[in-house]
Design a protein around this motif. Structure first.
Motif, PDB file in Angstrom:
ATOM      1  N   PRO A  70       0.802  -1.232   0.000  1.00 30.05           N
ATOM      2  CA  PRO A  70       0.000   0.000   0.000  1.00 30.05           C
ATOM      3  C   PRO A  70       0.831   1.276   0.000  1.00 30.05           C
ATOM      4  O   PRO A  70       0.420   2.283  -0.587  1.00 30.05           O
ATOM      5  N   ASP A  71       2.007   1.242   0.631  1.00 29.21           N
ATOM      6  CA  ASP A  71       2.845   2.452   0.674  1.00 29.21           C
ATOM      7  C   ASP A  71       3.820   2.542  -0.491  1.00 29.21           C
ATOM      8  O   ASP A  71       4.571   3.514  -0.606  1.00 29.21           O
ATOM      9  N   GLY A  72       3.817   1.539  -1.368  1.00 30.25           N
ATOM     10  CA  GLY A  72       4.689   1.551  -2.534  1.00 30.25           C
ATOM     11  C   GLY A  72       6.132   1.212  -2.254  1.00 30.25           C
ATOM     12  O   GLY A  72       6.961   1.199  -3.178  1.00 30.25           O
ATOM     13  N   ARG A  73       6.452   0.879  -1.016  1.00 32.34           N
ATOM     14  CA  ARG A  73       7.854   0.591  -0.686  1.00 32.34           C
ATOM     15  C   ARG A  73       8.309  -0.739  -1.268  1.00 32.34           C
ATOM     16  O   ARG A  73       9.443  -0.882  -1.726  1.00 32.34           O
ATOM     17  N   PHE A  74       7.407  -1.724  -1.247  1.00 31.92           N
ATOM     18  CA  PHE A  74       7.775  -3.059  -1.702  1.00 31.92           C
ATOM     19  C   PHE A  74       6.914  -3.509  -2.877  1.00 31.92           C
ATOM     20  O   PHE A  74       5.732  -3.160  -2.975  1.00 31.92           O
ATOM     21  N   LEU A  75       7.519  -4.292  -3.728  1.00 36.53           N
ATOM     22  CA  LEU A  75       6.820  -4.971  -4.801  1.00 36.53           C
ATOM     23  C   LEU A  75       6.917  -6.462  -4.534  1.00 36.53           C
ATOM     24  O   LEU A  75       7.947  -6.954  -4.060  1.00 36.53           O
ATOM     25  N   TYR A  76       5.840  -7.172  -4.816  1.00 34.79           N
ATOM     26  CA  TYR A  76       5.819  -8.619  -4.595  1.00 34.79           C
ATOM     27  C   TYR A  76       5.641  -9.308  -5.946  1.00 34.79           C
ATOM     28  O   TYR A  76       4.745  -8.956  -6.720  1.00 34.79           O
ATOM     29  N   VAL A  77       6.502 -10.274  -6.225  1.00 37.83           N
ATOM     30  CA  VAL A  77       6.471 -10.993  -7.493  1.00 37.83           C
ATOM     31  C   VAL A  77       6.313 -12.481  -7.221  1.00 37.83           C
ATOM     32  O   VAL A  77       7.065 -13.068  -6.434  1.00 37.83           O
ATOM     33  N   GLY A  78       5.321 -13.088  -7.862  1.00 41.41           N
ATOM     34  CA  GLY A  78       5.115 -14.527  -7.773  1.00 41.41           C
ATOM     35  C   GLY A  78       5.886 -15.234  -8.876  1.00 41.41           C
ATOM     36  O   GLY A  78       5.758 -14.881 -10.051  1.00 41.41           O
ATOM     37  N   ILE A  79       6.675 -16.229  -8.497  1.00 40.66           N
ATOM     38  CA  ILE A  79       7.545 -16.940  -9.441  1.00 40.66           C
ATOM     39  C   ILE A  79       7.241 -18.431  -9.352  1.00 40.66           C
ATOM     40  O   ILE A  79       7.417 -19.046  -8.293  1.00 40.66           O
ATOM     41  N   GLY A  80       6.787 -19.017 -10.447  1.00 40.22           N
ATOM     42  CA  GLY A  80       6.408 -20.421 -10.455  1.00 40.22           C
ATOM     43  C   GLY A  80       7.591 -21.368 -10.562  1.00 40.22           C
ATOM     44  O   GLY A  80       8.720 -20.974 -10.895  1.00 40.22           O
ATOM     45  N   SER A  81       7.336 -22.629 -10.293  1.00 39.60           N
ATOM     46  CA  SER A  81       8.375 -23.665 -10.332  1.00 39.60           C
ATOM     47  C   SER A  81       8.795 -23.949 -11.764  1.00 39.60           C
ATOM     48  O   SER A  81       8.139 -23.558 -12.725  1.00 39.60           O
ATOM     49  N   ASN A  82       9.886 -24.690 -11.901  1.00 34.67           N
ATOM     50  CA  ASN A  82      10.378 -25.098 -13.211  1.00 34.67           C
ATOM     51  C   ASN A  82       9.997 -26.529 -13.558  1.00 34.67           C
ATOM     52  O   ASN A  82      10.602 -27.141 -14.449  1.00 34.67           O
ATOM     53  N   SER A  83       9.010 -27.070 -12.850  1.00 35.22           N
ATOM     54  CA  SER A  83       8.606 -28.455 -13.089  1.00 35.22           C
ATOM     55  C   SER A  83       7.274 -28.710 -12.412  1.00 35.22           C
ATOM     56  O   SER A  83       6.765 -27.861 -11.672  1.00 35.22           O
ATOM     57  N   ASN A  84       6.730 -29.889 -12.662  1.00 32.92           N
ATOM     58  CA  ASN A  84       5.543 -30.321 -11.940  1.00 32.92           C
ATOM     59  C   ASN A  84       5.909 -30.653 -10.502  1.00 32.92           C
ATOM     60  O   ASN A  84       5.331 -30.126  -9.560  1.00 32.92           O
ATOM     61  N   VAL A  85       6.893 -31.533 -10.350  1.00 33.54           N
ATOM     62  CA  VAL A  85       7.334 -31.923  -8.999  1.00 33.54           C
ATOM     63  C   VAL A  85       8.794 -32.376  -9.054  1.00 33.54           C
ATOM     64  O   VAL A  85       9.112 -33.542  -8.831  1.00 33.54           O
ATOM     65  N   THR A  86       9.669 -31.452  -9.407  1.00 29.65           N
ATOM     66  CA  THR A  86      11.142 -31.591  -9.372  1.00 29.65           C
ATOM     67  C   THR A  86      11.712 -32.591 -10.368  1.00 29.65           C
ATOM     68  O   THR A  86      12.822 -33.068 -10.187  1.00 29.65           O
TER      69      THR A  86
END
Length: 430
Positions: A206-222
């Protein structure tokens, strides 16, 4: 010979998908879903979507609401954001470069392609403007182009932030401008090798100090090994001023959309969980994101349910895994989330809208709609409510696939449809 083998495998997949017939009623939704036992087989059930044009049809919405296409002929719209002056920015594109590892991957890629648009990736941002407030967006223009599979969007600090598949960038913004004034500025690089899950979700504190980025896995299950999962299956917290970043929460297989809860500042996400454990495992989910928390991937799901495919096993991580807040059902492919506001009307005043792109790996498809998850006392409460449906019709034809959902402060819901390449706008009738 290689094509013959691929077609033979595809035929096997179609034969398998014709058997069975899971009912939607088997889907466990809510805060405490009853999970079935895992099912393992040669191939998961796969169901080809059959795309067709909307024609004179459009999605169905609840009584008291109307839906209108405000932009069409886009190039794979994914997420959108409403700027302070009411203009809408749409991110258009498709990314990813992961190699196929197994016959299942080849088959799945063929099946998924059948349910996707054939339009070329836009790699751009498009601006939509309704200058006179009549609900018709008479201006559609390219705001920025030559981007690299843009997806997540945020506005803070007088800047428009864009999460490309390889970097978080920003554009300086002056209210009313219709085109970026220059090249974007890089905030920080994002993991982009392989990019099995290429989408990078984004929101700002809300204050613009931080940005949050969602990063997905590189596989289904390793299946590619844990070394390629470094900095993945997590949400990063990024300092907007310096680009310095750290893991904020981990064990999130593919966090595809992020949103800040009004009033509390709490971060929430929707997550696409793992495949190949049956038609009703593992539930995609909506959850608050707690700093420092571990959500299970790859070692377990929905808390301490161990996934024996993840090797080597890690009992300590399993013991630390926390349960998500709310099951959306398995394989619905939730790709959008946005908190509602009172202007949406009493029934939809408190909760979140979720865009469900739809399954490819169930005999009886699920998703293909926008739902509303009601909240009470700041938490999900009760059964989800269908809000925009008909993207996949009773005839089995798929006319659209919802991705991002954005609540406009005016009390409208913006829906990005990346199959019909359309932006829909849902409003209350006056």
């Amino acid at each position: 010979m290689r094509n013959t083998h691929a077609l033979t495998a595809l035929s096997m997949a179609l034969l398998l998908s014709a058997c069975g017939g899971e009912a939607d009623s088997t889907q466990a939704r809510g805060p405490d879903p009853k999970l079935p036992d895992p099912q393992r087989g040669l191939l998961p059930s796969m169901k080809i979507a059959e795309p067709t044009a909307w024609g004179d049809q459009k999605p169905a919405v609840p009584e008291g609401f109307s839906i209108t296409a405000i932009a069409s002929d886009l190039n794979i719209p994914r997420q959108s954001i409403v700027l302070p002056n009411g203009d809408i920015i749409v991110a258009e594109g498709r990314g990813g470069s992961a190699a196929k590892l197994k016959p299942k991957d080849v088959i799945a890629s063929v099946i998924k392609a059948q349910g996707n648009t054939k339009v070329k990736s836009g790699n751009r941002l498009t601006l939509l403007r309704d200058a006179d407030g009549d609900g018709k967006y008479e201006l559609k223009t390219v705001f920025a182009e030559n981007l690299n599979a843009p997806y997540g969007l945020a506005f803070a600090n007088g800047k428009l932030y864009v999460a490309n598949q390889d970097a978080l960038v920003s554009f300086d913004y002056q209210e009313g401008q219709t085109k970026a004034s220059g090249e974007p500025t890089k905030v920080t690089d994002l993991p982009s090798a392989i990019n099995h899950h290429w989408t990078k979700a984004l929101t700002a504190s809300p204050d613009g100090r931080f940005l949050y980025v969602g990063i997905g896995s590189n596989s289904n299950v390793t299946e590619r090994g844990m070394e390629v999962e470094i900095d993945r299956a997590m949400v990063w917290q990024i300092d907007a001023a310096t680009g310095a970043h750290k893991p904020y929460a981990t064990g999130l297989r593919n966090p595809t959309a992020l949103a800040i809860q009004p009033g509390t500042g709490q971060l929430w996400t929707v997550v696409n969980e793992r495949d190949e454990l049956g038609p009703d495992l593992v539930p995609d989910y909506l959850t608050s994101v707690k700093e420092g928390a571990f959500y299970g991937w790859p070692y377990s799901y929905w808390g301490q349910n161990v996934d024996t495919r993840a090797q080597p096993q890690n009992p300590a991580k399993v013991a630390a895994a926390i349960k998500p807040d709310y099951s959306l059902g398995s394989h619905v492919a939730a790709l959008g989330v946005s908190f509602s506001i009172p202007a949406m009307g009493d029934k939809f005043a408190d909760g979140v809208f979720v865009g469900e792109h739809g399954s490819w790996n169930r005999d009886n498809p699920v998703g293909y709609k926008v739902i509303f998850v009601p909240f009470s006392n700041g938490r999900p409460a009760g059964e989800p409510v269908d809000f925009a449906t008909g993207f996949r019709g009773a005839d089995g034809k798929t006319r659209g696939r919802p991705v991002g959902v954005t609540v406009d402060p005016k009390g409208a819901l913006i829906i990005a449809d990346d199959l019909a390449n359309t932006i829909w706008r849902v409003t209350r009738n006056k």
